[in-house]
Design a protein around this motif. Structure first.
Motif, short mmCIF file in Angstrom:
data_model
loop_
_atom_site.label_atom_id
_atom_site.label_comp_id
_atom_site.label_asym_id
_atom_site.label_seq_id
_atom_site.Cartn_x
_atom_site.Cartn_y
_atom_site.Cartn_z
N VAL A 144 36.80 -15.44 42.68
CA VAL A 144 35.49 -14.88 43.00
C VAL A 144 35.64 -13.63 43.86
N ILE A 145 36.62 -13.60 44.74
CA ILE A 145 36.86 -12.40 45.55
C ILE A 145 37.23 -11.22 44.65
N GLY A 146 38.08 -11.48 43.64
CA GLY A 146 38.47 -10.41 42.72
C GLY A 146 37.31 -9.90 41.90
N LEU A 147 36.50 -10.83 41.36
CA LEU A 147 35.36 -10.43 40.53
C LEU A 147 34.31 -9.69 41.34
N VAL A 148 33.96 -10.24 42.50
CA VAL A 148 32.94 -9.60 43.33
C VAL A 148 33.47 -8.31 43.94
N GLY A 149 34.72 -8.33 44.39
CA GLY A 149 35.29 -7.16 45.06
C GLY A 149 35.49 -5.97 44.16
N SER A 150 35.51 -6.16 42.85
CA SER A 150 35.70 -5.04 41.93
C SER A 150 34.55 -4.05 41.98
N ASN A 151 33.36 -4.53 42.39
CA ASN A 151 32.23 -3.60 42.50
C ASN A 151 31.42 -3.80 43.78
N ASN A 152 31.87 -4.71 44.65
CA ASN A 152 31.13 -4.97 45.88
C ASN A 152 32.12 -5.43 46.95
N LEU A 153 32.81 -4.47 47.53
CA LEU A 153 33.87 -4.76 48.49
C LEU A 153 33.34 -5.50 49.71
N SER A 154 32.15 -5.12 50.19
CA SER A 154 31.61 -5.72 51.41
C SER A 154 31.39 -7.21 51.24
N THR A 155 30.84 -7.63 50.10
CA THR A 155 30.61 -9.06 49.87
C THR A 155 31.92 -9.80 49.73
N ALA A 156 32.92 -9.18 49.12
CA ALA A 156 34.24 -9.81 49.02
C ALA A 156 34.83 -10.05 50.40
N ILE A 157 34.62 -9.11 51.32
CA ILE A 157 35.10 -9.26 52.69
C ILE A 157 34.39 -10.44 53.37
N ILE A 158 33.08 -10.54 53.14
CA ILE A 158 32.31 -11.64 53.73
C ILE A 158 32.79 -12.98 53.20
N ILE A 159 33.02 -13.07 51.89
CA ILE A 159 33.48 -14.32 51.29
C ILE A 159 34.84 -14.71 51.86
N LEU A 160 35.73 -13.74 51.99
CA LEU A 160 37.04 -14.02 52.58
C LEU A 160 36.89 -14.48 54.02
N GLY A 161 35.99 -13.84 54.77
CA GLY A 161 35.75 -14.23 56.15
C GLY A 161 35.21 -15.64 56.27
N ILE A 162 34.31 -16.01 55.36
CA ILE A 162 33.78 -17.38 55.34
C ILE A 162 34.91 -18.38 55.11
N GLY A 163 35.79 -18.04 54.15
CA GLY A 163 36.91 -18.92 53.85
C GLY A 163 37.81 -19.12 55.06
N VAL A 164 38.16 -18.04 55.74
CA VAL A 164 39.02 -18.13 56.92
C VAL A 164 38.34 -18.94 58.02
N ALA A 165 37.03 -18.74 58.22
CA ALA A 165 36.30 -19.47 59.26
C ALA A 165 36.30 -20.97 59.00
N LEU A 166 36.09 -21.37 57.76
CA LEU A 166 36.06 -22.79 57.43
C LEU A 166 37.45 -23.42 57.53
N ILE A 167 38.47 -22.69 57.14
CA ILE A 167 39.84 -23.20 57.30
C ILE A 167 40.15 -23.35 58.79
N PHE A 168 39.74 -22.37 59.58
CA PHE A 168 39.97 -22.42 61.03
C PHE A 168 39.27 -23.62 61.64
N ALA A 169 38.02 -23.89 61.21
CA ALA A 169 37.25 -25.00 61.77
C ALA A 169 37.85 -26.35 61.42
N SER A 170 38.54 -26.44 60.29
CA SER A 170 39.10 -27.72 59.85
C SER A 170 40.57 -27.86 60.19
N ASN A 171 41.12 -26.90 60.91
CA ASN A 171 42.55 -26.85 61.19
C ASN A 171 42.80 -27.02 62.68
#
Length: 371
Positions: free
Chosen positions: A155-182
């Motif tokens: 999803v990061i690749g598909l979204v980031g191909s034309n919407n870099l900002s949203t890809a950054i947000i999605i990646l940030g959400i992923g890191v935040a949730l991994i951090f919260a469960s780690n």
């Protein structure tokens, strides 16, 4: 005779609901003030953007009301299907998407347009919560972290191909949730280093991304730096208390598409530093309240949902304000609840509905007693 009583159910968080209402009212007010000139010039109707946003806001409130009244575990069960749908919709944008202002981010649905990247944010939050719940082994290992991040790459690749900002947000959400469960934090240094390396490669892959970096460093040197310069003029001319609501000069064609990504600059011009700080304070309180709900929830799924929503809000607000003030290069990201965008408002309200559902369901089981 058996009788049952649902335990642990309480009213939805009123503070969160109040903050959402304040942001919604503030958002449509500032949108009307910012967009009335463009609406009158382009469509002969100064309330054109306002009416469309008000309609979307109404749909958003309906979505929030419906979602808040449901058990959020229902949505977690739908997470894999929602994630698959987000991949399909994001791929469809690349093939049959509508291009607006040089960006192909919309799908036409009859008279309406839909931005799949906004749906992808919600789908990713739910999918990661579902995935973490399904993990049988420890969530503190590198294997878990790597597997979870890899699952987001499509999803990061598909979204980031034309919407870099949203890809950054999605990646940030992923890191935040991994951090919260780690329970271990040292390994995040490695993730950070890998993230920086990927970002450098991603920026170098397209010449226009490198151009954005050059414009950010010296906007006066480039024609495309016009929007940034005019936005900074708007911020500077607002002073401490602003020119007054509706009195912006920069919105009269000087700041292109002022009702979209650059609306914060008009807020600074009309309401001054005082108004801008009050808005930032309200966003801060909203993020704080999401944190409170997450920490008080006795259910891992509820905690992770609120953490994901909190990360989404925090990242998007920070990135938008940083772009408008030229602290970071322009990434084309909206200000939640305030910038023009029907799809964004509807799904943001849906996320708030999820958080309200978590706040009103502190435990999720029934206690039965015989009588």
């Amino acid at each position: 005779m058996a009788s049952g009583k649902k335990q642990g159910y309480s009213e939805a968080d009123r503070i969160l609901l109040t903050l959402v209402l304040i942001l919604a009212v503030f958002g449509v007010t500032m949108l009307f003030s910012t967009s009335e000139y463009n609406g009158r010039v382009r469509f002969g109707d100064s309330a054109y953007y306002f009416k469309k946003q008000l309609f979307a806001m109404s749909l958003g409130f309906l979505a929030m009301y419906l979602v808040a009244g449901m058990d959020y575990h229902f949505f977690i069960r739908l997470a894999p299907a929602a994630y698959a749908a987000s991949l399909g919709l994001s791929a469809a944008v690349l093939v049959v998407g509508q291009e607006i202002n040089g960006s192909k981010r919309w799908l036409n649905l009859g008279p309406l347009s839909f931005q799949p990247s906004e749906f992808a944010k919600v789908a990713v939050i739910l999918f990661l919560v579902w995935q973490i719940q399904q993990t049988k082994s420890s969530t503190s290992g590198l294997w878990f972290m790597g597997r979870t991040l890899v699952s987001l790459l499509p999803v990061i690749g598909l979204v980031g191909s034309n919407n870099l900002s949203t890809a950054i947000i999605i990646l940030g959400i992923g890191v935040a949730l991994i951090f919260a469960s780690n329970s271990r934090y040292a390994c995040f240094l490695g993730i950070g280093a890998a993230g920086v390396a990927v970002a450098v490669l991603f920026l170098a892959a397209e010449s226009y991304r490198l151009e954005r970096l050059a414009i950010w460093r010296d906007p006066e040197k480039y024609e495309k730096g016009f929007q940034t310069i005019q936005g900074l003029y708007a911020i500077g001319s607002g002073g401490l208390f602003g020119r007054g609501l509706g009195s912006s000069i920069q919105k009269l064609g000087f700041v292109p598409e002022a009702q979209n990504d650059m609306i914060f600059s008009i807020i600074c011009e009309e309401l001054g530093l005082t108004g801008a700080l009050i808005l930032i304070l309200i966003f801060g309180l909203l993020i704080w309240r999401l944190c409170v709900i997450a920490t008080r929830c006795t259910d891992l799924a509820g905690t992770l949902i609120c953490t994901g929503i909190m990360a989404h809000m925090a990242i998007q607000v920070i990135l938008n304000i940083a772009v408008v003030t030229n602290t970071i290069p322009n990434t084309g990201i909206t200000l939640p609840f305030v910038s023009y965008g029907g799809t964004s408002v509807v799904f943001l309200m849906g996320e708030m509905g999820l958080a309200l559902s978590v706040s009103s369901h502190k435990q999720h089981f029934f206690t039965y007693t015989k009588g």
